[in-house]
Scaffold this motif. Structure first.
Motif, mmCIF file in Angstrom:
data_model
loop_
_atom_site.group_PDB
_atom_site.id
_atom_site.type_symbol
_atom_site.label_atom_id
_atom_site.label_comp_id
_atom_site.label_asym_id
_atom_site.label_seq_id
_atom_site.Cartn_x
_atom_site.Cartn_y
_atom_site.Cartn_z
ATOM 1 N N SER A 73 12.378 -66.374 -42.289
ATOM 2 C CA SER A 73 12.735 -65.371 -43.294
ATOM 3 C C SER A 73 13.422 -64.193 -42.610
ATOM 4 O O SER A 73 13.320 -64.003 -41.395
ATOM 5 C CB SER A 73 11.491 -64.884 -44.039
ATOM 6 N N TYR A 74 14.107 -63.422 -43.414
ATOM 7 C CA TYR A 74 14.777 -62.196 -42.935
ATOM 8 C C TYR A 74 13.761 -61.282 -42.256
ATOM 9 O O TYR A 74 13.995 -60.750 -41.163
ATOM 10 C CB TYR A 74 15.423 -61.521 -44.140
ATOM 11 N N GLU A 75 12.593 -61.118 -42.872
ATOM 12 C CA GLU A 75 11.556 -60.232 -42.357
ATOM 13 C C GLU A 75 10.904 -60.809 -41.097
ATOM 14 O O GLU A 75 10.557 -60.079 -40.170
ATOM 15 C CB GLU A 75 10.483 -59.985 -43.421
ATOM 16 N N GLU A 76 10.759 -62.131 -41.065
ATOM 17 C CA GLU A 76 10.134 -62.795 -39.916
ATOM 18 C C GLU A 76 10.968 -62.606 -38.650
ATOM 19 O O GLU A 76 10.445 -62.343 -37.569
ATOM 20 C CB GLU A 76 9.964 -64.279 -40.229
ATOM 21 N N ILE A 77 12.272 -62.729 -38.799
ATOM 22 C CA ILE A 77 13.164 -62.548 -37.645
ATOM 23 C C ILE A 77 13.074 -61.118 -37.126
ATOM 24 O O ILE A 77 13.025 -60.887 -35.905
ATOM 25 C CB ILE A 77 14.614 -62.911 -38.032
ATOM 26 N N TYR A 78 13.029 -60.157 -38.051
ATOM 27 C CA TYR A 78 12.898 -58.764 -37.605
ATOM 28 C C TYR A 78 11.555 -58.540 -36.918
ATOM 29 O O TYR A 78 11.485 -57.888 -35.871
ATOM 30 C CB TYR A 78 13.036 -57.805 -38.786
ATOM 31 N N SER A 79 10.506 -59.074 -37.496
ATOM 32 C CA SER A 79 9.165 -58.884 -36.958
ATOM 33 C C SER A 79 9.028 -59.428 -35.551
ATOM 34 O O SER A 79 8.430 -58.789 -34.676
ATOM 35 C CB SER A 79 8.145 -59.572 -37.876
ATOM 36 N N GLU B 31 19.620 -47.772 -42.078
ATOM 37 C CA GLU B 31 18.955 -47.981 -43.364
ATOM 38 C C GLU B 31 18.174 -49.295 -43.380
ATOM 39 O O GLU B 31 17.062 -49.366 -43.913
ATOM 40 C CB GLU B 31 19.980 -47.972 -44.504
ATOM 41 N N GLN B 32 18.759 -50.344 -42.794
ATOM 42 C CA GLN B 32 18.071 -51.641 -42.746
ATOM 43 C C GLN B 32 16.792 -51.562 -41.913
ATOM 44 O O GLN B 32 15.745 -52.091 -42.302
ATOM 45 C CB GLN B 32 19.012 -52.705 -42.170
ATOM 46 N N ARG B 33 16.874 -50.882 -40.770
ATOM 47 C CA ARG B 33 15.677 -50.755 -39.930
ATOM 48 C C ARG B 33 14.585 -49.958 -40.642
ATOM 49 O O ARG B 33 13.407 -50.328 -40.588
ATOM 50 C CB ARG B 33 16.027 -50.074 -38.599
ATOM 51 N N GLU B 34 14.978 -48.880 -41.273
ATOM 52 C CA GLU B 34 13.975 -48.061 -41.965
ATOM 53 C C GLU B 34 13.300 -48.858 -43.076
ATOM 54 O O GLU B 34 12.075 -48.790 -43.259
ATOM 55 C CB GLU B 34 14.644 -46.802 -42.530
ATOM 56 N N SER B 35 14.084 -49.649 -43.811
ATOM 57 C CA SER B 35 13.526 -50.477 -44.874
ATOM 58 C C SER B 35 12.591 -51.545 -44.311
ATOM 59 O O SER B 35 11.488 -51.775 -44.840
ATOM 60 C CB SER B 35 14.664 -51.133 -45.662
ATOM 61 N N LEU B 36 13.007 -52.174 -43.225
ATOM 62 C CA LEU B 36 12.196 -53.231 -42.621
ATOM 63 C C LEU B 36 10.918 -52.677 -41.998
ATOM 64 O O LEU B 36 9.866 -53.319 -42.044
ATOM 65 C CB LEU B 36 13.024 -53.981 -41.572
ATOM 66 N N GLU B 37 11.001 -51.474 -41.427
ATOM 67 C CA GLU B 37 9.798 -50.850 -40.855
ATOM 68 C C GLU B 37 8.753 -50.613 -41.937
ATOM 69 O O GLU B 37 7.552 -50.805 -41.716
ATOM 70 C CB GLU B 37 10.158 -49.528 -40.160
ATOM 71 N N ARG C 285 9.034 -62.553 -47.997
ATOM 72 C CA ARG C 285 9.874 -63.513 -47.281
ATOM 73 C C ARG C 285 11.176 -63.663 -48.071
ATOM 74 O O ARG C 285 11.209 -64.332 -49.110
ATOM 75 C CB ARG C 285 9.179 -64.872 -47.157
ATOM 76 N N SER C 286 12.224 -63.001 -47.585
ATOM 77 C CA SER C 286 13.491 -63.038 -48.301
ATOM 78 C C SER C 286 14.578 -63.656 -47.429
ATOM 79 O O SER C 286 14.398 -63.860 -46.223
ATOM 80 C CB SER C 286 13.902 -61.628 -48.732
ATOM 81 N N SER C 287 15.710 -63.942 -48.053
ATOM 82 C CA SER C 287 16.854 -64.520 -47.344
ATOM 83 C C SER C 287 18.032 -63.552 -47.410
ATOM 84 O O SER C 287 18.448 -63.147 -48.500
ATOM 85 C CB SER C 287 17.250 -65.864 -47.964
ATOM 86 N N LYS C 288 18.531 -63.159 -46.252
ATOM 87 C CA LYS C 288 19.682 -62.260 -46.159
ATOM 88 C C LYS C 288 20.484 -62.601 -44.911
ATOM 89 O O LYS C 288 19.974 -63.241 -43.987
ATOM 90 C CB LYS C 288 19.237 -60.793 -46.073
ATOM 91 N N ARG C 289 21.690 -62.135 -44.890
ATOM 92 C CA ARG C 289 22.499 -62.275 -43.672
ATOM 93 C C ARG C 289 22.072 -61.206 -42.660
ATOM 94 O O ARG C 289 21.711 -60.093 -43.035
ATOM 95 C CB ARG C 289 23.978 -62.127 -43.984
ATOM 96 N N ILE C 290 22.142 -61.553 -41.395
ATOM 97 C CA ILE C 290 21.789 -60.622 -40.318
ATOM 98 C C ILE C 290 22.974 -60.542 -39.368
ATOM 99 O O ILE C 290 23.450 -61.576 -38.871
ATOM 100 C CB ILE C 290 20.544 -61.085 -39.542
ATOM 101 N N VAL D 109 14.602 -70.370 -32.253
ATOM 102 C CA VAL D 109 14.874 -69.124 -31.528
ATOM 103 C C VAL D 109 14.136 -69.166 -30.198
ATOM 104 O O VAL D 109 12.926 -69.399 -30.158
ATOM 105 C CB VAL D 109 14.423 -67.882 -32.322
ATOM 106 N N SER D 110 14.859 -68.945 -29.115
ATOM 107 C CA SER D 110 14.247 -68.882 -27.783
ATOM 108 C C SER D 110 14.458 -67.502 -27.201
ATOM 109 O O SER D 110 15.510 -66.880 -27.402
ATOM 110 C CB SER D 110 14.869 -69.926 -26.850
#
Length: 398
Positions: free
Chosen positions: A25-31, A67-73, A83-88, A120-121
């Motif tokens: 997910s978009y959030e999982e990758i950031y986490s 803005e993306q980082r603040e939202s994800l934090e 768990r959402s789907s977005k482009r990164i 992802v490695s």
């Protein structure tokens, strides 16, 4: 099993999505990676958009706007993380030297679908979210190299570098020309041409440009360890003229805060006078086109407004502050500008008369902070500061 990993004590740490329909997910990758600016190696699902555009794998780091980082934090701190789907967006490794400009732009502007990633490695090492870090920071990946050169050797190397650049057809800034001709006067006075003398000497008074003269005397004192009594008196006068000019500019900058220099505490007055009187106009990055430089006016503008220990009470107290020690800020400025070097050169190639700006949502990310950067067509650094709060960013967006 939905995931497979290398052992925790392995140098590499890999997570692979195995089940059909199970995606990062978009959030999982950031986490797991994005919040730490982790260098990763991605593997894409066969036949996916990313696979078709970039092949089966890609190395680099995930990119996020402020803005993306603040939202994800905020999401990371919530009780239930969605768990959402977005482009990164993604910054590819320099090792991918065969990526086309079109591919790089796609990664930077459009980004990768999180659902296209199947593995992802990354290196198995301690990680820290430097974006969320409070207090002072240190510059990452610093290496101190000690060189045992004499003062004379240092000056000769500097002169040699200037000559190399001139042979390549590069144009020196006036700051560099002053240095170059002061060095020529000391080491190669007999080879200076009439054309060069026009820059060195004042056409009306026939005297050496005071800035070049001061630099020449400083070089002589550094190499020989002494000056004549007349030369000592001359350089002292030149220094006093420079100090008076810098102090007047300091007073003017302090007045913009709603204060006067004399009204500040004696400790703050002393700090400000010392840094202003010791500063000399400087080229920060000579190998970017145009060379990036700053003068005393811009130096004071940046430091008095955005270095907490030097901020006077009044209008500047609400300005965003650097999270670094005074000695590190110059290096931070250079690192940030170097990170967008190609973009700067491309901008001035296409817009030779317009100021380069990265502000608001386009601020430059470096080591957990987003920075505003304004550079004149001449290469002069106009504005540089971090965005630490929404208010400053909103003002720039207007």
């Amino acid at each position: 099993m939905g995931r497979w990993r290398y052992k925790k004590n392995s140098p590499m740490y890999r997570i692979r999505k195995r089940n059909i329909g199970m995606n990062f997910s978009y959030e999982e990758i950031y986490s797991m990676y994005g919040q730490y600016d982790t260098f990763v190696s991605l593997e894409f699902k066969y036949g996916s958009e990313a696979y078709e555009k970039f092949g089966e794998s890609l190395m680099g780091t995930f990119k996020y706007s402020l803005e993306q980082r603040e939202s994800l934090e905020k999401k990371m701190n919530s009780k239930k993380i969605p768990r959402s789907s977005k482009r990164i967006t993604f910054e590819s490794s320099p090792l991918h030297d065969k990526l086309t400009e079109e591919q790089k732009i796609h990664l930077d502007k459009t980004g990768i679908k999180n659902a296209d990633i199947c593995c992802v490695s990354s290196y198995n090492k301690p990680r820290q979210n430097i974006f969320a870090q409070k207090g002072k920071k240190e510059i990452p990946n610093q290496m101190e190299i000690k060189i045992d050169w004499s003062v004379k050797d240092t000056y000769l190397v500097t002169l040699g570098l200037y000559k190399t650049r001139l042979c390549k057809g590069e144009i020196l800034t006036n700051i560099e020309k002053n240095d170059y001709y002061a060095l020529r006067l000391y080491f190669e006075q007999e080879t200076i041409t009439e054309e060069e003398n026009k820059f060195i000497f004042n056409e009306q008074t026939k005297e050496i440009n005071p800035i070049i003269r001061e630099k020449y005397l400083d070089i002589k004192w550094g190499i020989e360890g002494k000056l004549s009594d007349e030369e000592n008196e001359e350089i002292t006068k030149l220094w006093h003229l420079q100090w008076d000019n810098n102090k007047n500019l300091l007073k003017r900058e302090i007045q913009r805060s709603g204060n006067t220099l004399e009204a500040l505490s004696l400790e703050l007055q002393a700090k400000l006078i010392v840094i202003s009187c010791s500063f000399k106009d400087e080229v920060l990055l000579p190998y970017i086109k145009p060379a990036i430089w700053w003068n005393i006016e811009r130096f004071l503008h940046i430091f008095i407004r955005h270095f907490a220990d030097l901020q006077p009470d009044g209008n500047f107290k609400n300005k965003t502050a650097f999270q670094y020690e005074y000695k590190d800020i110059r290096r931070v400025i250079c690192n940030v500008i170097e990170s967008v070097e190609k973009e700067i050169e491309e901008w001035f190639k296409n817009n030779p008369d317009k100021t380069f700006k990265r502000i608001g949502k386009q601020a430059v990310y470096y080591n957990g902070n987003y920075y505003r950067v304004d550079i004149e067509p001449s290469g002069k650094l106009l504005t540089f500061h971090p965005y630490n709060d929404d208010k400053e960013r909103e003002n720039d967006a207007k």
